[in-house]
Design a protein around this motif. Sequence first.
Motif, PDB file in Angstrom:
ATOM      1  N   GLU A  65       0.868  -1.361  -0.052  1.00  0.00           N
ATOM      2  CA  GLU A  65       0.120  -0.232   0.225  1.00  0.00           C
ATOM      3  C   GLU A  65       0.735   1.291   0.084  1.00  0.00           C
ATOM      4  OE1 GLU A  65      -4.022   1.343   2.567  1.00  0.00           O
ATOM      5  OE2 GLU A  65      -3.257  -0.758   2.588  1.00  0.00           O
ATOM      6  N   ALA A  66       1.937   1.425   0.928  1.00  0.00           N
ATOM      7  CA  ALA A  66       2.833   2.387   1.008  1.00  0.00           C
ATOM      8  C   ALA A  66       3.607   2.669  -0.443  1.00  0.00           C
ATOM      9  CB  ALA A  66       3.790   2.122   1.960  1.00  0.00           C
ATOM     10  N   LEU A  67       3.873   1.587  -0.921  1.00  0.00           N
ATOM     11  CA  LEU A  67       4.709   1.698  -2.311  1.00  0.00           C
ATOM     12  C   LEU A  67       3.687   2.190  -3.297  1.00  0.00           C
ATOM     13  CD1 LEU A  67       7.025  -1.531  -2.051  1.00  0.00           C
ATOM     14  CD2 LEU A  67       7.524   0.932  -2.203  1.00  0.00           C
ATOM     15  N   ALA A  68       2.548   1.766  -3.342  1.00  0.00           N
ATOM     16  CA  ALA A  68       1.461   2.012  -4.363  1.00  0.00           C
ATOM     17  C   ALA A  68       1.230   3.357  -4.683  1.00  0.00           C
ATOM     18  CB  ALA A  68       0.153   1.384  -4.130  1.00  0.00           C
ATOM     19  N   ALA A  69       1.367   4.023  -3.226  1.00  0.00           N
ATOM     20  CA  ALA A  69       1.135   5.525  -3.171  1.00  0.00           C
ATOM     21  C   ALA A  69       2.270   6.465  -3.555  1.00  0.00           C
ATOM     22  CB  ALA A  69       0.535   6.006  -1.702  1.00  0.00           C
ATOM     23  N   ALA A  70       3.653   5.768  -3.514  1.00  0.00           N
ATOM     24  CA  ALA A  70       4.645   6.470  -3.593  1.00  0.00           C
ATOM     25  C   ALA A  70       5.287   6.270  -5.063  1.00  0.00           C
ATOM     26  CB  ALA A  70       5.859   6.155  -2.448  1.00  0.00           C
ATOM     27  N   VAL A  71       5.248   5.089  -5.684  1.00  0.00           N
ATOM     28  CA  VAL A  71       5.969   4.852  -6.886  1.00  0.00           C
ATOM     29  C   VAL A  71       5.390   5.457  -8.140  1.00  0.00           C
ATOM     30  CG1 VAL A  71       6.418   3.028  -8.559  1.00  0.00           C
ATOM     31  CG2 VAL A  71       6.649   2.630  -6.133  1.00  0.00           C
ATOM     32  N   LYS A  72       6.239   6.358  -8.799  1.00  0.00           N
ATOM     33  CA  LYS A  72       5.560   7.029  -9.821  1.00  0.00           C
ATOM     34  C   LYS A  72       6.484   6.865 -10.961  1.00  0.00           C
ATOM     35  CE  LYS A  72       2.161   9.948  -7.938  1.00  0.00           C
ATOM     36  NZ  LYS A  72       2.004   9.167  -6.729  1.00  0.00           N
ATOM     37  N   ASP A  73       5.985   6.649 -12.192  1.00  0.00           N
ATOM     38  CA  ASP A  73       6.814   6.549 -13.579  1.00  0.00           C
ATOM     39  C   ASP A  73       5.910   6.800 -14.741  1.00  0.00           C
ATOM     40  OD1 ASP A  73       9.952   5.513 -14.334  1.00  0.00           O
ATOM     41  OD2 ASP A  73       8.429   5.306 -16.110  1.00  0.00           O
ATOM     42  N   PRO A  74       6.354   7.625 -15.537  1.00  0.00           N
ATOM     43  CA  PRO A  74       5.483   7.555 -16.814  1.00  0.00           C
ATOM     44  C   PRO A  74       4.964   6.260 -17.646  1.00  0.00           C
ATOM     45  CG  PRO A  74       7.186   9.018 -17.112  1.00  0.00           C
ATOM     46  CD  PRO A  74       7.283   8.584 -15.739  1.00  0.00           C
ATOM     47  N   ALA A  75       6.076   5.545 -17.539  1.00  0.00           N
ATOM     48  CA  ALA A  75       5.932   4.271 -18.044  1.00  0.00           C
ATOM     49  C   ALA A  75       4.626   3.398 -17.643  1.00  0.00           C
ATOM     50  CB  ALA A  75       7.289   3.493 -18.192  1.00  0.00           C
ATOM     51  N   PHE A  76       4.250   3.673 -16.552  1.00  0.00           N
ATOM     52  CA  PHE A  76       3.165   2.892 -15.911  1.00  0.00           C
ATOM     53  C   PHE A  76       1.813   3.820 -15.655  1.00  0.00           C
ATOM     54  CE2 PHE A  76       6.989   1.110 -14.624  1.00  0.00           C
ATOM     55  CZ  PHE A  76       7.031  -0.169 -14.873  1.00  0.00           C
ATOM     56  N   CYS A  81      -2.005  -1.528  -5.232  1.00  0.00           N
ATOM     57  CA  CYS A  81      -2.081  -2.650  -4.230  1.00  0.00           C
ATOM     58  C   CYS A  81      -2.936  -3.614  -4.029  1.00  0.00           C
ATOM     59  CB  CYS A  81      -1.669  -2.023  -2.754  1.00  0.00           C
ATOM     60  SG  CYS A  81      -2.046  -2.914  -1.499  1.00  0.00           S
ATOM     61  N   VAL A  82      -2.773  -4.853  -4.397  1.00  0.00           N
ATOM     62  CA  VAL A  82      -3.769  -5.997  -4.296  1.00  0.00           C
ATOM     63  C   VAL A  82      -3.182  -7.113  -3.524  1.00  0.00           C
ATOM     64  CG1 VAL A  82      -5.231  -7.801  -5.687  1.00  0.00           C
ATOM     65  CG2 VAL A  82      -4.592  -5.409  -6.483  1.00  0.00           C
ATOM     66  N   GLY A  83      -4.007  -7.077  -2.156  1.00  0.00           N
ATOM     67  CA  GLY A  83      -3.401  -8.085  -1.061  1.00  0.00           C
ATOM     68  C   GLY A  83      -1.933  -7.737  -0.871  1.00  0.00           C
ATOM     69  N   GLY A  84      -0.899  -8.818  -0.886  1.00  0.00           N
ATOM     70  CA  GLY A  84       0.375  -8.492  -0.706  1.00  0.00           C
ATOM     71  C   GLY A  84       1.102  -8.099  -1.866  1.00  0.00           C
ATOM     72  N   TYR A  85       0.526  -8.041  -3.033  1.00  0.00           N
ATOM     73  CA  TYR A  85       0.946  -7.598  -4.278  1.00  0.00           C
ATOM     74  C   TYR A  85       0.865  -5.945  -4.590  1.00  0.00           C
ATOM     75  CZ  TYR A  85       1.427 -12.650  -5.148  1.00  0.00           C
ATOM     76  OH  TYR A  85       1.706 -13.921  -5.164  1.00  0.00           O
ATOM     77  N   LEU A  86       1.960  -5.708  -5.260  1.00  0.00           N
ATOM     78  CA  LEU A  86       2.232  -4.441  -5.754  1.00  0.00           C
ATOM     79  C   LEU A  86       1.874  -4.546  -7.389  1.00  0.00           C
ATOM     80  CD1 LEU A  86       2.538  -1.214  -5.243  1.00  0.00           C
ATOM     81  CD2 LEU A  86       4.993  -1.750  -5.669  1.00  0.00           C
ATOM     82  N   ASN A  87       0.865  -4.314  -7.845  1.00  0.00           N
ATOM     83  CA  ASN A  87       0.348  -4.534  -9.442  1.00  0.00           C
ATOM     84  C   ASN A  87       0.843  -3.381 -10.248  1.00  0.00           C
ATOM     85  OD1 ASN A  87       0.053  -7.182  -8.687  1.00  0.00           O
ATOM     86  ND2 ASN A  87      -2.058  -6.747  -9.076  1.00  0.00           N
ATOM     87  N   PHE A  88       1.354  -3.604 -11.358  1.00  0.00           N
ATOM     88  CA  PHE A  88       1.840  -2.418 -12.245  1.00  0.00           C
ATOM     89  C   PHE A  88       1.242  -2.779 -13.804  1.00  0.00           C
ATOM     90  CE2 PHE A  88       5.551  -0.416 -10.525  1.00  0.00           C
ATOM     91  CZ  PHE A  88       5.967  -1.105  -9.310  1.00  0.00           C
ATOM     92  N   LYS A  89       0.615  -1.639 -14.059  1.00  0.00           N
ATOM     93  CA  LYS A  89       0.042  -1.656 -15.456  1.00  0.00           C
ATOM     94  C   LYS A  89       0.837  -0.669 -16.191  1.00  0.00           C
ATOM     95  CE  LYS A  89      -4.555  -3.286 -16.453  1.00  0.00           C
ATOM     96  NZ  LYS A  89      -5.301  -3.776 -14.995  1.00  0.00           N
ATOM     97  N   LYS A  90       1.463  -1.224 -17.296  1.00  0.00           N
ATOM     98  CA  LYS A  90       2.134  -0.252 -18.242  1.00  0.00           C
ATOM     99  C   LYS A  90       1.421   0.740 -18.851  1.00  0.00           C
ATOM    100  CE  LYS A  90       2.640  -3.581 -21.722  1.00  0.00           C
ATOM    101  NZ  LYS A  90       2.995  -4.990 -21.984  1.00  0.00           N
ATOM    102  N   ASP A  91       1.866   1.519 -19.599  1.00  0.00           N
ATOM    103  CA  ASP A  91       1.353   2.719 -20.413  1.00  0.00           C
ATOM    104  C   ASP A  91       1.320   2.031 -21.729  1.00  0.00           C
ATOM    105  OD1 ASP A  91       0.448   5.784 -20.857  1.00  0.00           O
ATOM    106  OD2 ASP A  91       1.120   4.716 -22.700  1.00  0.00           O
ATOM    107  N   ALA A  92       0.313   1.273 -22.077  1.00  0.00           N
ATOM    108  CA  ALA A  92       0.499   0.194 -23.410  1.00  0.00           C
ATOM    109  C   ALA A  92       1.148   0.873 -24.589  1.00  0.00           C
ATOM    110  CB  ALA A  92      -0.939  -0.124 -23.726  1.00  0.00           C
ATOM    111  N   ALA A  93       0.597   2.110 -25.051  1.00  0.00           N
ATOM    112  CA  ALA A  93       1.062   2.622 -26.412  1.00  0.00           C
ATOM    113  C   ALA A  93       2.392   3.036 -26.113  1.00  0.00           C
ATOM    114  CB  ALA A  93       0.153   3.950 -26.654  1.00  0.00           C
TER     115      ALA A  93
END
Length: 571
Positions: A65-76, A81-93
């Motif tokens: 949860e903490a990471l989800a709020a703090a991680v930033k990058d235009p590629a994503f 945060c889902v359960g104990g996972y940090l899930n990334f979706k990339k900027d597809a295009a």
Amino acid sequence: MKTLKLTAAKAISAAAEELFAPATLSVEEVVEMLEYPPDGSMGDLALPCFKLSRTLRRAPAQIAEALAAAVKDPAFSSVECVGGYLNFKKDAAAFSARIVNTVLAEGDRYGAPDLGKGKTVVLDYSSPNVAKPFHIGHLGTTVIGHSLKLLHEFAGYKCIGINHLGDWGTQFGKLIVAYKKWGNREEIEAGEIDALVALYVRFHAEAEADPTLNDEARAAFTKLEQHDEESLALWRWFIELSLREYNKTYRMLGIDFDSYNGESFYTDKMPRQIEKIREAGLLEIDDGASVVNLEKWNMPPCLILKRDGSTLYPTRDIAAAVYRKETYDFEKCIYVTSAGQCLHFAQWFKVLELMGYPWYEGLVHVPYGTVSIGGAKLATRTGNVILLKDLFAQAIEKVGSIMKEKGAETADNEATAEAVGVGAIVFYYLSNNRMRDINFLMEDALSFDGNTGPYAQYTYARACSLLEKAGEGSGKSVAPIPMCAEESELARVLSLFPERVEAAIEEYEPSFITRYILDLCAAFNRFYHECKILSAENATERENRLAFTRATKTVLGRALSLICMKTPEKI
Ligand code: ARG
């Protein structure tokens, strides 16, 4: 070049520094932990936070949860945060465009790991025993060995492929005796290796009834060892006849060796090593034979000299390894043989270590499992062998008739049938992890519909044909306009090629490439069926899709060639 993982890892590592100081997370550490979720709907990348919980002293879900709020990058486009996972979706295009353009810019070099610059690798593979059948059991060493050579070359290593021919030993005494008694020069010239094998078989049959033949054979081999001219001439001829046959098979597979120095080559190089073993105090006499005791390492003794003073298989391998080190200064020397020889290699590797050669660490044995056909195990002794040339001939013939049936019209049908027939066998063989025992089913190997070689080559030809229709100058780059799911998926698979190549090299496992090819074919065919390419809505979209097609052609062609497969542009 783990583009996506590296991008995410950098962002995570930076965020962690702020959130969890003094604890830190290194980029490398995070790259290792990141996973590709099995299902795209969960995101493109995931960081399981469970293992972090101890070092960071927080619950996994809290960390995510903490990471989800703090991680930033235009590629994503999203980090959740889902359960104990940090899930990334990339900027597809943006991501897809970047991948495809990278492939197009790097071309044939895309995915080449930067591992081998200035280093040499020696590969010892195929290595059949002269005047014995070249059978399906040799398929593994031949194609795994050659793929490993191609993979290492791709990674920038200088590679030396050695065919360590079994060209020395008592069987030559038998052959010389048999030839002198029953052989006929013209007949053998015409029959090549089959005629030699027949002589050999006859010798064994007749020796059952008349054991003195064995004494004659021993005497004949001794004469050969003493360099009797006539015996040497026969011996050279036997090798030449055998090579003639092997070369037909090698040509079909596109294989060429840098050296054909077989076991005989090391005859005069053994005494020095035997002396060295003796000086190191390693040699013991056991029932008349000289051996190196390996009890401490839970192995039976390594045989160096027989009772009569003649040398053995391990002795020759020890001398050969030293010669290769001195000649090529290899970083690694790779031996590809059936798993049945694991003990042999473990033993003499250990002897080299005990002899004090520090480079023994660069010796690698790459074993593989057995092959059976239709459930029947193959045995050379009982004559239940399938020759490689027959297997290939059968596949080529069947492919030829399937192509005719399908009305294929290619410029060079015969060459195409050969490329597809032989490729089918190679692909089928390399579809499994090398240690797995394989039951060969011709029908399955040749199918154009399953996950087979013909299917992969056909997919390649499909990409070629699209590009030909579109014309030379088309599909040269991708613009980052919104993309459909099939395009993003194809770009995702293209982005995986570099890491699959690295893994294949690291684990000596060409099947990683075979499986990658299937992933790429599946993604491309879905794209091909779901997206209009030549008849796309507008020029930008058409250009984009042709660029996807061109990138697929590049990577698929490269991947196929890495596993010894040819890539006909038309099927
Ligand atoms: N000729 C051997 C065989 O057919 C394989 C040789 C493998 N290479 C080696 N250096 N021992 O079993």
